[in-house]
Design a protein around this motif. Structure first.
Motif, PDB file in Angstrom:
ATOM      1  N   VAL A 167      -5.577   2.830  -2.571  1.00 28.40           N
ATOM      2  CA  VAL A 167      -4.620   2.719  -1.463  1.00 28.40           C
ATOM      3  C   VAL A 167      -5.366   2.656  -0.134  1.00 28.40           C
ATOM      4  O   VAL A 167      -5.049   1.838   0.750  1.00 28.40           O
ATOM      5  CB  VAL A 167      -3.636   3.911  -1.487  1.00 28.40           C
TER       6      VAL A 167
ATOM      7  N   LEU B  71      -6.794  -0.677   0.326  1.00 30.35           N
ATOM      8  CA  LEU B  71      -5.775  -1.643   0.759  1.00 30.35           C
ATOM      9  C   LEU B  71      -5.525  -1.518   2.255  1.00 30.35           C
ATOM     10  O   LEU B  71      -5.425  -2.517   2.970  1.00 30.35           O
ATOM     11  CB  LEU B  71      -4.460  -1.415   0.012  1.00 30.35           C
TER      12      LEU B  71
ATOM     13  N   LEU C  66       2.454   1.683  -3.423  1.00 30.64           N
ATOM     14  CA  LEU C  66       1.494   2.182  -4.405  1.00 30.64           C
ATOM     15  C   LEU C  66       1.180   3.653  -4.168  1.00 30.64           C
ATOM     16  O   LEU C  66       0.937   4.404  -5.109  1.00 30.64           O
ATOM     17  CB  LEU C  66       0.212   1.358  -4.360  1.00 30.64           C
TER      18      LEU C  66
ATOM     19  N   ALA D 293       0.844  -1.203   0.000  1.00 29.38           N
ATOM     20  CA  ALA D 293       0.000   0.000   0.000  1.00 29.38           C
ATOM     21  C   ALA D 293       0.873   1.245   0.000  1.00 29.38           C
ATOM     22  O   ALA D 293       0.611   2.212  -0.726  1.00 29.38           O
ATOM     23  CB  ALA D 293      -0.925  -0.007   1.217  1.00 29.38           C
TER      24      ALA D 293
ATOM     25  N   SER E 188      -3.351  -2.594  -7.325  1.00 28.69           N
ATOM     26  CA  SER E 188      -3.897  -2.966  -6.016  1.00 28.69           C
ATOM     27  C   SER E 188      -4.601  -4.305  -6.088  1.00 28.69           C
ATOM     28  O   SER E 188      -4.474  -5.131  -5.177  1.00 28.69           O
ATOM     29  CB  SER E 188      -4.891  -1.926  -5.528  1.00 28.69           C
TER      30      SER E 188
END
Lengths: 210, 483
Positions: B110, B113, B25, B22, B44
């Motif tokens: 994100v 996640l 990203l 996470a 993701s």
């Protein structure tokens, strides 16, 4: 020993008195200042208990950050505290009644209950052998970064989420706002910025780009 | 001073990998700018699939890590798989919606996640501290995604409402946790199980603590009477976010509820069973009755999800391996049916406008027979009509309840599902027997079509091949009662 008792009563009395003043003060700024006084005195009580780390954290976090934040909010928002408090007398009886019922229930429940047997054999974290010689900042640190490393890291991730959330919800690129752009300023050349105009006699200047 | 041995990280490997991914990203998104939403979303999804594989590799044997704060067993793996699938599909469902509503930002996947990490921590909690931290990590990310469409008043309101009520529930949960710690002397589930695993007479303070924690958890899985936020938040939040809310967080909250009551406090079942029975009956009845009057399909699904939590809690009230197995099967099937239904709802758009009214489905059977057939299957499944998967979910739950002697509860469940069938079948009636309106925008997004097809097929074919879910649930439920 006697000194400790005197200090305890001093801190305790000032804490309670300033707690009352937080609620009773007419000026909200005074309320916040009394709140800070209450925090300081509670920190003193923690020191008397031998919890110097908690005392310092109380001063740093509550006085340093939270109370100052309160002060900002109180000064920036125009809240009419007198009006908020106008119904105080009217709501006092019902409030007192509810408070009394809650208190009675708590006393009934906790007065009659006992702690589970067999607890003594289950310390959450065994005290180190040299516990007396150790400052509690060090003891906490030793636990926080080993026994509770998972919780510590998870709390860090929660703070990261809070940060991302604050940015997602508040950062917006507005159109039509003139911002200073240092690279653009530095990249400007003489040709872009300066124009030499020959002004004929008796006529106005023709300004290019106007 | 003597140092503790370094903790074994391997039980929490999937969570650690997910958090690291996470953050990576997030960096990708920051450096590539706002145009990277689609890339980050697909990455993701890939990460979630990889973590699912990692969960399988960590294995189903029971392992306790981080000095007793974290546990992984078959139960955790099963629930994590459901949560990961729910999150991954929600990200896919959100792709096109976010782009069309100009809220396609890379922070969305994100945050999903990170919320998923929180849910996995919840499922694997072996300590009240872990429980709370997982719950907060999940909730905080959810509050933000609820108000992700920040220019819409309703979305902002949904986020704020969820935040205020969620904070209240967290407060109750913490108060309960502190009472449990005060009266039991430990926060660790394993130690609590030693104290209360066998039937004992606990102190009143401990019971109050358990009830407070149960209230907090009931709020998180929106069981009546702690459901007030659900319809408003479901209606106000952007539709893909609502789809996410109705699956992954709910599954994680139910998983945590079951673990919290069965593992440390399994011996006190006589003390907490009445609370769960009440929550279950109230949720089932309100979920079926209140949904009848709804005209907005998102609100309808909110009440439907409240009802489904009620059915799942029957299995918890049974407090037996077969009851927990029922809960697990129910949540797995609930995931399937719900994802499919939300995929259909996301297809409901005319001239670029999202539609949310049930009346907008009029005559769908004639204008778009494929879509109508899919929604029909999901409605029959949600109502619990054989041969769809939804029937078997309810069957296992009711059988477990009867085995545990809770015949009355099972009867109320059956009656509630008959009442609930009315509003599910009304949607089928609107689709097939009402005058057709203009057809929805075409073509449908390919990813929505894929989700629809897979979930409709699985819902219909569960009867032919139930072994993966039933067998897995059996194993997972057994691991919870192993000690």
């Amino acid at each position: 020993m006697i000194l400790q008792a005197i200090m305890f009563y001093l801190f305790a009395v000032v804490t309670v008195a300033s707690g009352v003043m937080v609620v009773a003060a007419r000026n909200p700024v005074h309320s916040v200042l009394f709140l800070i006084l209450a925090f300081f005195n509670s920190a003193g009580l923690f020191v008397l208990l031998g919890a110097e780390f908690l005392a310092m954290i109380l001063v740093v976090v509550y006085v340093g950050a939270v109370a100052v934040l309160f002060l900002f909010v109180v000064m920036m928002l125009d809240i009419d505290f007198a009006e908020l408090r106008s119904g105080f007398i009217r709501y006092l009886p019902i409030g007192a009644l509810i408070g009394f019922v809650l208190l009675a229930e708590l006393v009934l429940i906790f007065g009659s209950s006992a702690i589970a047997p067999g607890i003594a054999g289950l310390p959450a974290a065994p005290a180190p052998a040299n516990a007396v010689a150790m400052t509690n900042t060090r003891a906490l640190g030793a636990l926080l970064y080993t026994r509770y490393i998972f919780a510590f890291q998870a709390a860090g991730v929660i703070l990261l989420v809070a940060m991302i959330g604050a940015i997602v919800l508040t950062l917006r690129r507005r159109v039509g706002v003139r911002r200073q752009s240092i690279p653009d300023q530095l990249a400007r050349t003489r040709a872009q910025a300066v124009a030499i105009v020959k002004v004929p006699l008796g006529a106005g200047a023709d300004i290019p780009g106007d | 001073m003597p140092l503790l041995p370094a903790p074994d990280l391997s039980p929490a490997l999937p969570e650690i990998a997910l958090v690291c991914a996470a953050m990576a990203l997030l960096l990708v998104g920051v450096f590539r700018g706002d145009g990277s939403a689609r890339l980050v979303s697909w990455l993701s999804v890939a990460v979630l699939v990889a973590v699912l594989v990692l969960c399988g590799l960590v294995g189903i044997e029971r392992r306790v890590g981080f000095y007793g704060m974290f546990v992984t067993d078959a139960y955790a793996v099963f629930m994590k798989a459901l949560v990961l699938i729910g999150s991954a599909v929600s990200i896919i469902l959100a792709l096109r919606f976010n782009e069309e509503h100009r809220i396609a930002r890379f922070e969305f996947p994100v945050l999903i996640l990170l919320a998923t990490t929180g849910m996995m921590v919840m499922v694997s909690a072996n300590d009240l501290i872990t429980l709370y931290l997982g719950l907060e990590l999940q909730s905080l990310a959810l509050y933000v995604v609820a108000s992700f469409d920040r220019d819409s008043v309703r979305s902002t309101e949904a986020g704020l409402k969820y935040f205020v009520l969620g904070a209240l529930a967290s407060g109750m949960l913490l108060y309960g946790a502190s009472l449990i710690y005060g009266f039991a002397g430990t926060t660790e589930f394993t130690e609590l199980a030693k104290l209360f695993g066998q039937p004992t007479r606990p102190s009143t303070g401990l019971i109050i603590g358990i009830v407070f924690v149960a209230v907090g958890l009931a709020f998180k899985c929106s069981a009546v009477p702690f459901h007030m936020w659900t319809p408003d938040v479901y209606e106000g939040a952007p539709t893909p976010v609502t789809a996410f809310f109705s699956v992954a967080p709910k599954i994680a909250a139910v998983a945590l509820f079951v673990r919290f009551l069965i593992e440390p406090f399994g011996g006190l079942v006589v003390e907490w069973r009445q609370v769960i029975v009440f929550l279950s009956v109230a949720s089932m009845v309100l979920g079926s009755v209140a949904a009848i009057a709804q005209t907005n399909i998102k609100r309808l699904m909110a009440y439907s999800s409240i009802g489904h939590v009620g059915y799942a809690l029957i299995g918890l009230a049974a407090a037996s391996p077969s009851g927990v197995r029922g809960v697990l099967i129910y949540m797995a099937i609930y995931l399937l049916m719900n994802l499919g239904t939300w995929a259909v709802i996301l297809c409901m758009r005319r001239q670029g406008q999202m539609l949310e009214g049930i009346a907008d489905l009029s005559g769908l059977g004639r204008t778009q027979p494929g879509l109508a057939l899919a929604l029909g299957i999901f409605m029959f499944a949600l109502a619990g009509i054989p041969p769809t998967a939804g029937f078997f979910g309810k069957l296992y739950i009711f059988l477990a309840a009867i085995d545990a002697g809770l015949v009355g509860l099972a009867v109320i469940g059956v009656v509630a599902s008959v009442i609930g069938a009315f509003y599910y079948l009304r949607i089928v009636k609107v689709m097939y027997f009402d005058e057709p309106l203009a057809s929805f925008d075409r073509p449908l997004a390919p990813e929505l079509k894929g989700v629809l097809l897979v979930s409709a097929l699985l819902t219909m074919l569960f009867i032919l091949w139930p072994d993966p879910i039933v067998g897995g649930a059996e194993l997972a439920a057994a691991s919870l009662f192993a000690r």
